[in-house]
Design a protein around this motif. Structure first.
Motif, PDB file in Angstrom:
ATOM      1  N   VAL A 189       0.880  -1.166   0.000  1.00  0.00           N
ATOM      2  CA  VAL A 189       0.000   0.000   0.000  1.00  0.00           C
ATOM      3  C   VAL A 189       0.917   1.216   0.000  1.00  0.00           C
ATOM      4  O   VAL A 189       1.529   1.539   1.008  1.00  0.00           O
ATOM      5  N   THR A 235      -5.863  -1.233   0.168  1.00  0.00           N
ATOM      6  CA  THR A 235      -5.849  -2.615   0.643  1.00  0.00           C
ATOM      7  C   THR A 235      -7.001  -3.408   0.035  1.00  0.00           C
ATOM      8  O   THR A 235      -6.835  -4.566  -0.370  1.00  0.00           O
ATOM      9  N   ILE A 248       1.117  -7.478   3.912  1.00  0.00           N
ATOM     10  CA  ILE A 248       0.982  -6.155   3.308  1.00  0.00           C
ATOM     11  C   ILE A 248       1.956  -5.206   3.983  1.00  0.00           C
ATOM     12  O   ILE A 248       2.027  -5.144   5.223  1.00  0.00           O
ATOM     13  N   ALA A 250       2.542  -1.284   4.358  1.00  0.00           N
ATOM     14  CA  ALA A 250       1.959   0.046   4.149  1.00  0.00           C
ATOM     15  C   ALA A 250       3.069   1.068   4.342  1.00  0.00           C
ATOM     16  O   ALA A 250       3.799   1.019   5.340  1.00  0.00           O
ATOM     17  N   ALA A 259      -5.317  -0.230   6.421  1.00  0.00           N
ATOM     18  CA  ALA A 259      -5.212  -1.625   5.979  1.00  0.00           C
ATOM     19  C   ALA A 259      -5.778  -2.564   7.029  1.00  0.00           C
ATOM     20  O   ALA A 259      -6.508  -3.522   6.706  1.00  0.00           O
ATOM     21  N   VAL A 276       0.892  -7.398   8.611  1.00  0.00           N
ATOM     22  CA  VAL A 276       0.943  -5.990   8.192  1.00  0.00           C
ATOM     23  C   VAL A 276       2.165  -5.335   8.827  1.00  0.00           C
ATOM     24  O   VAL A 276       2.417  -5.501  10.023  1.00  0.00           O
TER      25      VAL A 276
END
Length: 357
Positions: A189, A235, A248, A250, A259, A276
Motif C-alpha cells: 500500500v 488494501t 501487506i 503500508a 489496511a 501488516v
C-alpha cells in the motif's frame, strides 16, 4: 483598533517613547512614563502589530516552515522537534500547509520571503517533477542570496542543508522482516507516485525481496493518498486483485491503520492470516489492536536537527544529515500461515514481541 499613535496621545508621550516601553527597548525610560504608557495600553486594549514589529527589528526573528499537512501525525511529530528548538532560541514559527500541492509550495516560499523570515524549512517529500524542482531551487537560491537560511527535511533535490530520513533502509528492513517470516505473496500500500518518499521506500523493499528471491510485480502495488482512507481503499483493491496475499507493507502508519480496518472488515485475522508492517512509528502505532509492527524514524529529532541547522552557524559547504531507520517488532507481523508454509516448504523465524532492530 487602537494604534501606537493612539497610545502615545493617551499617555501624553511621543510615539517613539511609547514604542520603547511596549517593545522593551534597552533605552532608559522613567518609571513614571512607563506607567503612563502601560496604563494607556490597558485602557485602549492595544495589540502591537506583529508585522510592523518584525520589520522594525534589527534582525529577522521568525522562521517559516512549509509542511505537507501539520494534521498528519508524521508532520505533527516533525513540528514538535522544530518547535522545541525554536522556542529555546526565542523564535516564532510561521507554519504553512501545502497539502502536497507544488504550486502552493512555491507561493508560500514567496509569501514567507515577503514576511522577512530569518530562515525557511521545507519538511516533506520532494516531487518527481523537474520543472517544479527547478523553480523551487531558483526561489530558494534567491532567498539565500538576501541572507536567508534554508534547510529541507526529506528532499534530495535541494543542494543546501538537509536532514534525510533513511527511507530506503526502512523499506529494506520491512521487506527483510517479512521474507524472514516466510512470506512470498507480499502486497504494498504505497503513497502517491509523484513523491520521492514513495519511490525510496519502495526501492528498499524491492531490494530486500530481490535478495531473497522474491518478486514485487506492479500488480501487487496500489498507490493512494498517504492517509487512513487511502490505506483502506488501496488494501481493498489489493485483496480484490490477489486474495492469496499473506502480507501487506503500508508505506506509512496511517495507511497501515486503514489496511488493518479493511482486513478486519473482511474477517481476515492479523497476523494469523495476513501480516501488516507500517512505516514511521507514529504514537498510535503501539495503541492499535493488534499493536503495529513498523519502521521507526526519529521524526522529532529530524525537526530539531533541521531547526538547529538553520539557526546555527552556517557552513561553507552543504550539510546533509541522514537519520537512521529501525524496525520495531510488535504484533501485526507473524509467520506465513501454516497452509502456505507447507506448500512452499519454508521455515520462517518466529515473531519476537515489541523489539527493535
Amino acid at each position: 483598533m487602537a494604534t501606537l499613535s493612539d497610545v502615545a496621545r493617551r499617555a501624553g508621550v511621543s510615539p517613539a517613547t511609547a514604542s520603547r516601553v511596549i517593545n522593551g527597548s534597552s533605552k532608559p525610560v522613567t518609571d513614571e512614563l512607563r506607567e503612563r504608557v502601560l496604563a494607556a495600553v490597558a485602557e485602549l486594549q492595544y495589540v502591537p502589530n506583529a508585522h510592523a514589529q518584525l520589520l522594525a527589528r534589527s534582525h529577522r526573528s521568525a522562521v517559516g516552515v512549509i509542511v505537507h499537512d501539520v494534521s498528519d501525525p508524521y508532520f505533527a511529530e516533525i513540528t514538535r522537534g522544530l518547535q522545541r528548538v525554536a522556542t529555546d532560541q526565542g523564535r516564532l514559527l510561521m507554519i504553512c500547509n501545502s497539502y502536497r500541492d507544488p504550486d502552493r509550495e512555491l507561493e508560500y516560499v514567496e509569501l514567507l520571503r515577503g514576511h522577512q523570515v530569518a530562515a525557511l524549512i521545507l519538511a516533506g517529500s520532494g516531487y518527481h517533477d523537474e520543472a517544479f524542482t527547478r523553480q523551487l531551487n531558483e526561489k530558494l537560491a534567491a532567498y539565500e542570496a538576501t541572507g536567508g537560511r534554508v534547510a529541507v527535511i526529506g528532499r534530495h533535490e535541494h543542494s543546501g542543508d538537509a536532514v534525510m530520513p533513511d527511507n530506503r533502509t526502512g523499506g529494506y528492513l520491512a521487506g527483510r522482516e517479512l521474507c524472514g517470516l516466510g512470506h512470498r505473496a507480499i502486497g504494498v500500500v504505497a503513497g502517491p507516485r509523484i513523491l520521492t518518499t514513495t519511490t525510496d521506500r519502495l526501492a528498499g523493499l524491492r531490494q530486500a525481496l530481490t535478495e531473497q528471491g522474491r518478486e514485487l510485480p506492479e500488480q501487487r502495488i496500489r498507490y493512494a493518498e498517504f492517509d487512513r482512507d487511502g490505506g483502506a481503499e488501496a488494501t481493498a483493491r489489493l485483496l480484490d486483485a490477489d486474495p492469496e496475499l499473506t502480507a501487506i507493507v503500508a508505506l506509512n502508519d496511517s495507511m497501515a491503520i486503514g489496511a488493518l480496518a479493511t482486513l478486519r472488515a473482511r474477517g481476515l485475522a492479523v497476523p494469523q492470516q495476513t501480516s501488516v508492517v507500517g512505516f514511521d512509528d507514529m504514537p498510535i502505532a503501539r495503541d492499535v489492536t493488534p499493536a503495529l509492527t513498523t519502521v521507526r524514524l526519529p521524526l522529532v529529532d529530524m525537526g530539531a536537527r533541521a531547526m538547529s541547522l538553520v539557526l546555527g552557524v552556517g557552513a561553507p559547504t552543504p550539510r546533509v544529515e541522514v537519520l537512521p531507520a529501525e524496525l520495531v517488532r510488535r504484533d501485526t507481523a507473524g509467520p506465513v500461515p501454516p497452509s502456505v508454509r507447507a506448500s512452499a516448504g519454508s521455515t520462517p523465524h518466529p515473531r519476537r514481541g515489541d523489539t527493535t532492530t
